[in-house]
Design a protein around this motif. Sequence first.
Motif, PDB file in Angstrom:
ATOM      1  N   LEU A  97       0.483  -1.529   0.255  1.00 34.70           N
ATOM      2  CA  LEU A  97      -0.098  -0.378  -0.208  1.00 34.70           C
ATOM      3  C   LEU A  97       1.013   1.224   0.043  1.00 34.70           C
ATOM      4  O   LEU A  97       0.540   1.898  -0.945  1.00 34.70           O
ATOM      5  CB  LEU A  97      -0.766   0.175   1.438  1.00 34.70           C
ATOM      6  CG  LEU A  97      -1.352   1.162   1.041  1.00 34.70           C
ATOM      7  CD1 LEU A  97      -2.858   1.003   0.433  1.00 34.70           C
ATOM      8  CD2 LEU A  97      -2.513   1.407   2.867  1.00 34.70           C
ATOM      9  N   GLY A  98       1.682   1.193   0.908  1.00 39.96           N
ATOM     10  CA  GLY A  98       3.369   2.287   0.754  1.00 39.96           C
ATOM     11  C   GLY A  98       3.604   3.038  -0.626  1.00 39.96           C
ATOM     12  O   GLY A  98       3.833   3.921  -1.054  1.00 39.96           O
ATOM     13  N   ILE A  99       4.150   1.557  -1.121  1.00 41.59           N
ATOM     14  CA  ILE A  99       5.156   2.137  -2.967  1.00 41.59           C
ATOM     15  C   ILE A  99       3.991   2.052  -2.962  1.00 41.59           C
ATOM     16  O   ILE A  99       3.667   3.066  -4.147  1.00 41.59           O
ATOM     17  CB  ILE A  99       5.212   0.278  -2.891  1.00 41.59           C
ATOM     18  CG1 ILE A  99       6.511  -0.393  -1.812  1.00 41.59           C
ATOM     19  CG2 ILE A  99       5.833   1.014  -4.137  1.00 41.59           C
ATOM     20  CD1 ILE A  99       7.189  -1.599  -2.080  1.00 41.59           C
ATOM     21  N   LEU A 100       2.209   1.538  -3.448  1.00 38.65           N
ATOM     22  CA  LEU A 100       1.455   2.399  -4.485  1.00 38.65           C
ATOM     23  C   LEU A 100       1.131   3.812  -4.526  1.00 38.65           C
ATOM     24  O   LEU A 100       1.120   4.522  -4.897  1.00 38.65           O
ATOM     25  CB  LEU A 100       0.299   0.736  -4.460  1.00 38.65           C
ATOM     26  CG  LEU A 100       0.625  -0.298  -4.742  1.00 38.65           C
ATOM     27  CD1 LEU A 100      -0.568  -0.952  -4.898  1.00 38.65           C
ATOM     28  CD2 LEU A 100       0.356  -0.371  -7.008  1.00 38.65           C
ATOM     29  N   LEU A 202      -4.879  -3.854 -12.724  1.00 38.00           N
ATOM     30  CA  LEU A 202      -5.549  -3.424 -12.679  1.00 38.00           C
ATOM     31  C   LEU A 202      -5.670  -2.893 -10.987  1.00 38.00           C
ATOM     32  O   LEU A 202      -6.190  -1.433 -10.799  1.00 38.00           O
ATOM     33  CB  LEU A 202      -6.842  -4.668 -12.884  1.00 38.00           C
ATOM     34  CG  LEU A 202      -8.138  -3.834 -12.589  1.00 38.00           C
ATOM     35  CD1 LEU A 202      -8.385  -2.301 -13.209  1.00 38.00           C
ATOM     36  CD2 LEU A 202      -9.353  -4.833 -13.124  1.00 38.00           C
ATOM     37  N   THR A 203      -5.124  -4.464 -10.501  1.00 36.41           N
ATOM     38  CA  THR A 203      -5.187  -3.223  -9.103  1.00 36.41           C
ATOM     39  C   THR A 203      -3.787  -3.011  -8.752  1.00 36.41           C
ATOM     40  O   THR A 203      -4.628  -1.283  -8.169  1.00 36.41           O
ATOM     41  CB  THR A 203      -4.491  -4.910  -8.059  1.00 36.41           C
ATOM     42  OG1 THR A 203      -5.439  -5.668  -8.415  1.00 36.41           O
ATOM     43  CG2 THR A 203      -4.780  -5.234  -7.106  1.00 36.41           C
ATOM     44  N   GLY A 204      -3.344  -2.717  -9.563  1.00 38.22           N
ATOM     45  CA  GLY A 204      -2.367  -1.636  -9.053  1.00 38.22           C
ATOM     46  C   GLY A 204      -2.714  -0.096  -9.269  1.00 38.22           C
ATOM     47  O   GLY A 204      -2.382   1.206  -8.681  1.00 38.22           O
ATOM     48  N   LEU A 205      -3.011  -0.181 -10.424  1.00 34.28           N
ATOM     49  CA  LEU A 205      -4.243   1.085 -11.484  1.00 34.28           C
ATOM     50  C   LEU A 205      -5.644   1.650 -10.330  1.00 34.28           C
ATOM     51  O   LEU A 205      -4.882   3.150  -9.669  1.00 34.28           O
ATOM     52  CB  LEU A 205      -4.273   1.361 -12.043  1.00 34.28           C
ATOM     53  CG  LEU A 205      -4.803   2.662 -13.463  1.00 34.28           C
ATOM     54  CD1 LEU A 205      -3.732   3.501 -12.671  1.00 34.28           C
ATOM     55  CD2 LEU A 205      -5.498   2.689 -14.645  1.00 34.28           C
ATOM     56  N   THR A 206      -5.638   0.869  -9.955  1.00 35.36           N
ATOM     57  CA  THR A 206      -7.342   1.396  -8.626  1.00 35.36           C
ATOM     58  C   THR A 206      -6.003   1.570  -6.538  1.00 35.36           C
ATOM     59  O   THR A 206      -7.352   3.104  -6.549  1.00 35.36           O
ATOM     60  CB  THR A 206      -7.550  -0.324  -8.036  1.00 35.36           C
ATOM     61  OG1 THR A 206      -8.597  -0.758  -9.081  1.00 35.36           O
ATOM     62  CG2 THR A 206      -8.893   0.231  -7.318  1.00 35.36           C
ATOM     63  N   VAL A 207      -5.294   1.481  -6.371  1.00 34.07           N
ATOM     64  CA  VAL A 207      -5.243   1.432  -5.680  1.00 34.07           C
ATOM     65  C   VAL A 207      -4.820   2.821  -5.647  1.00 34.07           C
ATOM     66  O   VAL A 207      -4.362   3.592  -4.803  1.00 34.07           O
ATOM     67  CB  VAL A 207      -4.012   0.403  -4.575  1.00 34.07           C
ATOM     68  CG1 VAL A 207      -3.439   0.981  -3.437  1.00 34.07           C
ATOM     69  CG2 VAL A 207      -4.528  -1.049  -5.190  1.00 34.07           C
TER      70      VAL A 207
END
Length: 328
Positions: A97-100, A202-207
């Motif tokens: 979460l921090g990295i994203l 998709l998950t990366g862009l969402t977060v």
Amino acid sequence: MNASSPTPEPPLAAAAQAASATRTSAAADDASGVAMVLGCYLLWGLFPLYFHLLQAAGSVEIIGHRLVWTLVTCLLLTALRRSWRTLRAVVTTPRLLGILAVSGLLVSVNWLVYVYAVNSDRTADAALGYFINPLVTVVLAAVFLGERLRPAQGVAVGIAVIAIAVLVAAQGDLPWISLSLALSFGVYGLVKKRVGTQVDALTGLTVESGCMTPVALVYFAWLYAGGQGALQGATASGALTAGLMLAGPVTAVPLLLFAAGTRRVPLSIVGLSQYITPVMQFLLAWAVFREEISAARWVSTALVWLAVVVFVTDLLWQLARRPRLGTK
């Protein structure tokens, strides 16, 4: 054996048939992968035309809408794919979460600078930034990941530095738009490398969009409370509203094409295709938007293109020297 019984297929023939089917499947994967990668870069190359349509809204408001509607689009796609568990796993892992969150900030800065460049008649500066981005990425990899620069890569980087020096000497200041775009996207790639294959596109862009959306909403609250929003007053229109809402799918579609395509084709194709976007941006700046491009800018751009030629030639040379599968 009865004369009417079918003759068993020879093992070699069966193996050849299986190999042929595998090759056909691989070729189909390659073709679809190339189409996806090319489609992605072509769409990114057309982005200036889209953002020009949204000029009535300021750059910051456009990016705010882009974040909000990208999050909405990603959540809808997550629901369609039923991948809530994957999203939950990432959100509840503090490291990821921090990295994203950091990568979300970097990509937001990149988007903001890009939209500002397009809507202030400096699309050519944006194109220059994306031309030098691969060279910046190589330098960042050498500095932070300990990767060694090959001699040709060093030459390409040196030529790019000379190109920037020419612009500085002619203009009297740094080409901050080009450098900001190249550095923000280069560092974004470096940060994303830390999550590797742990987070899908998709998950990366969402977060990422989810982490930045609260900032956008606070900005909207302040902007519209003061009656300064683009969807208020004389600038308000159904077309502008629809255009801003489309920022979600416009952002998500090429990224998902890129993610799907890169799984199907060699990295070399991806690396060479990435220059489609800045070429299209530069042509739009010159031929469609009629931006003023000074003699110094032409010289600088020509030098950057020379650096790209050196960089790509070295890439092709390295690929040619790799041993092929099945050879010693």
